[in-house]
Design a protein around this motif. Structure first.
Motif, short mmCIF file in Angstrom:
data_model
loop_
_atom_site.label_atom_id
_atom_site.label_comp_id
_atom_site.label_asym_id
_atom_site.label_seq_id
_atom_site.Cartn_x
_atom_site.Cartn_y
_atom_site.Cartn_z
N SER A 50 0.86 -1.18 0.00
CA SER A 50 0.00 0.00 0.00
C SER A 50 0.89 1.23 0.00
O SER A 50 2.08 1.15 0.28
CB SER A 50 -0.93 0.01 1.22
OG SER A 50 -0.17 0.07 2.40
N ASN A 54 -0.37 8.03 -1.27
CA ASN A 54 -0.63 8.15 -2.70
C ASN A 54 -1.92 7.47 -3.13
O ASN A 54 -2.16 6.32 -2.78
CB ASN A 54 0.51 7.53 -3.51
CG ASN A 54 1.83 8.18 -3.23
OD1 ASN A 54 2.55 7.70 -2.37
ND2 ASN A 54 2.13 9.25 -3.93
N GLU A 55 -2.71 8.18 -3.93
CA GLU A 55 -3.80 7.58 -4.67
C GLU A 55 -3.23 7.07 -5.98
O GLU A 55 -2.20 7.56 -6.45
CB GLU A 55 -4.89 8.61 -4.97
CG GLU A 55 -5.60 9.13 -3.75
CD GLU A 55 -6.61 10.17 -4.14
OE1 GLU A 55 -7.80 9.80 -4.26
OE2 GLU A 55 -6.21 11.32 -4.33
N GLN A 56 -3.91 6.10 -6.59
CA GLN A 56 -3.40 5.50 -7.81
C GLN A 56 -4.56 5.15 -8.73
O GLN A 56 -5.61 4.71 -8.27
CB GLN A 56 -2.60 4.24 -7.45
CG GLN A 56 -2.07 3.44 -8.59
CD GLN A 56 -1.29 2.23 -8.09
OE1 GLN A 56 -0.95 2.14 -6.91
NE2 GLN A 56 -1.01 1.32 -8.98
N THR A 83 -9.28 2.16 -9.48
CA THR A 83 -8.66 3.15 -8.60
C THR A 83 -8.22 2.47 -7.31
O THR A 83 -8.84 1.52 -6.85
CB THR A 83 -9.62 4.31 -8.27
OG1 THR A 83 -10.79 3.78 -7.63
CG2 THR A 83 -10.01 5.07 -9.52
N PRO A 85 -7.34 3.67 -3.50
CA PRO A 85 -7.24 4.75 -2.52
C PRO A 85 -5.93 4.66 -1.74
O PRO A 85 -5.35 3.58 -1.60
CB PRO A 85 -8.43 4.50 -1.59
CG PRO A 85 -9.37 3.62 -2.37
CD PRO A 85 -8.49 2.78 -3.24
N LYS A 86 -5.47 5.79 -1.22
CA LYS A 86 -4.24 5.76 -0.44
C LYS A 86 -4.42 4.87 0.78
O LYS A 86 -5.51 4.78 1.36
CB LYS A 86 -3.79 7.17 -0.05
CG LYS A 86 -4.72 7.92 0.85
CD LYS A 86 -4.16 9.31 1.10
CE LYS A 86 -5.11 10.10 1.98
NZ LYS A 86 -4.59 11.43 2.27
#
Length: 126
Positions: A50, A54-56, A83, A85-86
């Motif tokens: 994880s 950062n979001e990805q 997506t 989430p952080k």
């Protein structure tokens, strides 16, 4: 003023990340995001992890894979995205793809460790 960059990832060298995964990092001059293109082979070494900050967005350009986010498998085919989430555990698993997966990641905010690692790789492999 932000720096404008342009290029073609086909002209960049592929950096080995781990067994079955290589990548290029591009858009390294952007202020708030960065991107990677990952080539992932069948039988890749999976790496649940994880990013606390950062979001990805993970996009699949070619191939087929299962992309796990928070324990849920999302079957990705060309054009699919998911997506992340952080702070949420995720990983890619390629095991029956007819071709290597070409998978793009977009991160917000930037991943300075990716920029540092790839810049060093470029310098060493001129």
């Amino acid at each position: 003023m932000a720096r404008v960059e342009s290029g073609n990832w086909n002209n960049l060298p592929w950096q080995e990340v781990r067994e079955g995964i290589t990548r290029v990092v591009f858009g390294m001059g952007a202020d708030n995001i960065n991107c990677t293109l990952n080539r992932v082979e069948n039988g890749n070494e999976v790496n649940p992890h994880s990013h606390p900050d950062n979001e990805q967005v993970a996009l699949l350009l070619e191939g087929e894979c299962d992309y796990y986010v928070d324990g849920v498998a999302y079957r990705l085919t060309p054009g699919s995205w998911v997506t992340v989430p952080k702070g949420v555990e995720h990983y890619i698993h390629v095991y029956d793809s007819p071709v290597p997966c070409m998978q793009m990641d977009i991160f917000y905010p930037i991943r300075p460790e990716y920029i540092e690692s790839y810049s060093k790789y470029l310098e060493e492999n001129k």
